[in-house]
Design a protein around this motif. Structure first.
Motif, PDB file in Angstrom:
ATOM      1  N   TYR A 114      13.275  -6.947  -1.544  1.00 46.35           N
ATOM      2  CA  TYR A 114      12.128  -6.324  -1.578  1.00 46.35           C
ATOM      3  C   TYR A 114      11.789  -7.904  -0.242  1.00 46.35           C
ATOM      4  O   TYR A 114      11.664  -9.035  -0.368  1.00 46.35           O
ATOM      5  N   LEU A 115      10.491  -7.301   0.100  1.00 37.40           N
ATOM      6  CA  LEU A 115       9.662  -8.958   0.771  1.00 37.40           C
ATOM      7  C   LEU A 115       8.348  -9.406  -0.286  1.00 37.40           C
ATOM      8  O   LEU A 115       7.776  -8.422  -0.135  1.00 37.40           O
ATOM      9  N   LYS A 116       8.197 -10.566   0.443  1.00 35.32           N
ATOM     10  CA  LYS A 116       7.187 -10.772  -0.834  1.00 35.32           C
ATOM     11  C   LYS A 116       6.345 -12.067   0.712  1.00 35.32           C
ATOM     12  O   LYS A 116       6.543 -13.028   0.218  1.00 35.32           O
ATOM     13  N   ILE A 117       5.483 -11.191   0.241  1.00 36.20           N
ATOM     14  CA  ILE A 117       4.539 -10.877   1.313  1.00 36.20           C
ATOM     15  C   ILE A 117       3.250 -12.265   0.825  1.00 36.20           C
ATOM     16  O   ILE A 117       2.772 -11.460   0.561  1.00 36.20           O
ATOM     17  N   THR A 118       2.782 -13.298   1.349  1.00 37.42           N
ATOM     18  CA  THR A 118       1.297 -14.013   0.495  1.00 37.42           C
ATOM     19  C   THR A 118       0.421 -14.619   1.728  1.00 37.42           C
ATOM     20  O   THR A 118       1.408 -15.259   2.696  1.00 37.42           O
ATOM     21  N   ASN A 119      -0.752 -13.936   1.425  1.00 35.91           N
ATOM     22  CA  ASN A 119      -2.039 -14.208   2.188  1.00 35.91           C
ATOM     23  C   ASN A 119      -2.830 -15.314   1.866  1.00 35.91           C
ATOM     24  O   ASN A 119      -3.571 -14.350   0.847  1.00 35.91           O
ATOM     25  N   ASN A 120      -3.512 -15.899   2.090  1.00 37.11           N
ATOM     26  CA  ASN A 120      -3.645 -16.965   1.843  1.00 37.11           C
ATOM     27  C   ASN A 120      -5.589 -16.113   2.141  1.00 37.11           C
ATOM     28  O   ASN A 120      -6.118 -16.453   3.175  1.00 37.11           O
ATOM     29  N   ILE A 121      -6.216 -15.961   0.574  1.00 38.31           N
ATOM     30  CA  ILE A 121      -8.087 -14.846   1.601  1.00 38.31           C
ATOM     31  C   ILE A 121      -9.163 -15.797   0.658  1.00 38.31           C
ATOM     32  O   ILE A 121     -10.202 -15.339   0.177  1.00 38.31           O
ATOM     33  N   THR A 122      -9.068 -17.055   0.735  1.00 36.73           N
ATOM     34  CA  THR A 122      -9.751 -17.386   0.370  1.00 36.73           C
ATOM     35  C   THR A 122     -10.996 -17.456   0.818  1.00 36.73           C
ATOM     36  O   THR A 122     -12.012 -18.016   0.035  1.00 36.73           O
ATOM     37  N   GLU A 123     -10.763 -18.171   2.109  1.00 36.90           N
ATOM     38  CA  GLU A 123     -12.366 -18.058   2.854  1.00 36.90           C
ATOM     39  C   GLU A 123     -12.568 -16.095   3.190  1.00 36.90           C
ATOM     40  O   GLU A 123     -14.237 -16.126   1.872  1.00 36.90           O
ATOM     41  N   THR A 124     -12.467 -15.595   2.853  1.00 32.00           N
ATOM     42  CA  THR A 124     -12.619 -14.129   2.609  1.00 32.00           C
ATOM     43  C   THR A 124     -13.459 -13.847   1.493  1.00 32.00           C
ATOM     44  O   THR A 124     -13.920 -13.094   0.866  1.00 32.00           O
TER      45      THR A 124
END
Length: 433
Positions: A114-124
């Motif tokens: 599986y693909l493990k995609i992590t996005n930093n949404i701290t600003e959001t």
């Protein structure tokens, strides 16, 4: 400012609570909508990138495992899961004061990779926290505005009541003025009309009470003067026993007239007691029939005819029976008193738009409609009487909330029509069997 049972306080509390709840619910839904919209946008964005990466054939043909790398601002890696097939899995995590949105997306189902995609949404997340902070400040300001609005509205709503109270407090038995209902709000016009009706009754009561006191003094003063004069004339010289007996008879007759006046005045007090009686549900037609039976024999003894015609067969109402009997009895007594021998008196009832109309029609001498027939000691015709009967009947009708009228016949026959119109608000027609 408020009493323990203040309607304004209860209204104010409920209005503030309602407005505060409305603001809280609206702001909560607004924030949840903004949060879900922004996070949904982030989710769609990361899913789009996941699909692009998953369709990259070079990654599928690569013999070396993909290590975590930065891909368009995303951390991407391939992981193997030792469990059954899952489509997608999205979750948030926080590490060292930062918030991440992670997506697990199918890559190669043959080896459960599986693909493990992590996005930093701290600003959001910081943006959402600022939005929540601003919404909280707006809620406080909205709550304060709701309090001011509720206080202003409550004052505005009770101001007509205070105005009415001030007008009524400045009135007394010598200065009673009706309220101008045109200046009142539409919702208070019925209250003003009711108060004006009560003021009219008070004016009539004060007027009749003054006339009653003056009339009583006059009516009692005259027979007392007659008794005194008769006794003085009798005592001027010696007289025969027969002359003394005749003088005593005249004195007794005058005393009987005074007793009659006193009895009628006592009836006024008894009537006020009847007005305090608890109303009861009765069949008005049955009461009229009973009263007619009582007066039929009296009419026959006087050589007169009493006819009855009751429509409908039954009519139930909630009222003080004693007051109704007093009115009908006065009507019948006057009708029989002024109707000539071999004349006819009719007692009848019928329905109209107001309620039940009760009428007593006689063949007497009629009345002078230009005078106040209900004033105390007002006498009509050439028959003896105290003149308090119609005064008592009018007072009883007012207590029942009914209409009373005395008028001459218009069918070419001399006589009077005495009518009582009962209100149908608390009454109904009895079913016929």
């Amino acid at each position: 400012m408020f009493s323990k049972k203040s309607i304004r306080r209860v209204f104010l509390i409920k209005l503030i609570f309602s407005l505060a709840s409305l603001i809280l619910i609206f702001s909560s839904f607004l924030y949840l909508y903004i949060e879900s919209s922004i996070l949904e946008e982030k989710y769609q964005e990361i899913v789009k990138h996941a699909k692009n990466i998953a369709h990259n054939k070079s990654l599928h043909n690569s013999v070396t495992p993909l290590v975590p790398e930065l891909y368009l601002g995303l951390e991407v890696e391939i992981v193997q899961l030792k469990k059954s097939y899952i489509e997608e899995d999205l979750y948030q995590t926080s590490k060292r004061g930062k918030t991440y949105l992670t997506l697990i997306y199918p890559f190669n189902l043959d080896d459960l990779s599986y693909l493990k995609i992590t996005n930093n949404i701290t600003e959001t997340r910081e943006l959402l926290d600022k939005i929540l902070h601003y919404i909280f400040i707006i809620n406080i300001a909205g709550f304060l505005l709701a309090v001011v609005y509720a206080i202003t509205l409550s004052k505005m709503l009770v101001s007509p009541v205070k105005a009415l109270s001030n007008k009524l407090s400045n009135m007394n038995e010598h200065l009673i003025r009706p309220i101008v209902t045109e200046n009142l709000p539409e919702e208070f016009e019925s209250l003003g009309a009711t108060i004006n009706h009560l003021i009219l009754r008070i004016q009539n009561f004060v007027k009749y009470q003054k006339e009653l006191f003056i009339g009583t003094a006059h009516e009692l003063k005259t027979p007392l003067a007659v008794i005194k004069l008769k006794n003085q004339v009798t005592l001027l010289k010696k007289r025969s026993p027969e002359e003394y007996i005749e003088a005593l008879k005249v004195t007794n007759k005058t005393i009987d007239e005074m007793n009659n006046i006193v009895s009628n005045i006592l009836n006024i007090g008894r009537q006020e007691g009847m007005q305090l009686e608890k109303p009861q549900e009765v069949d008005v037609i049955a009461v009229l029939s009973q009263k007619a039976d009582d007066f039929r024999l009296l009419a026959e003894n006087e050589g007169k005819l009493l006819e009855m015609n009751f429509m409908p067969n039954g009519f139930t109402a909630i009222l003080q029976v004693g007051l109704l009997n007093q009115i009908v009895q006065n009507f019948l007594q006057n009708a029989l008193k002024f109707t000539r021998t071999e004349g006819k008196v009719k007692l009848q009832s019928s329905l109209n738009n107001y309620g039940l109309l009760i009428e007593v029609i006689d063949e007497g001498c009629g009345v002078d409609e230009s005078v106040d027939l209900y004033a105390p000691f007002a006498r009509q015709g050439n028959k003896q009487g105290v003149g308090l009967g119609l005064f008592l009947a009018k007072s009883a009708a007012d207590a029942l909330g009914a209409k009373i009228s005395i008028k001459n016949r218009t069918d070419g026959i001399d006589g009077t029509i005495a009518s009582l119109n009962l209100n149908s608000k608390l009454s109904c027609i009895l079913p016929q069997y």
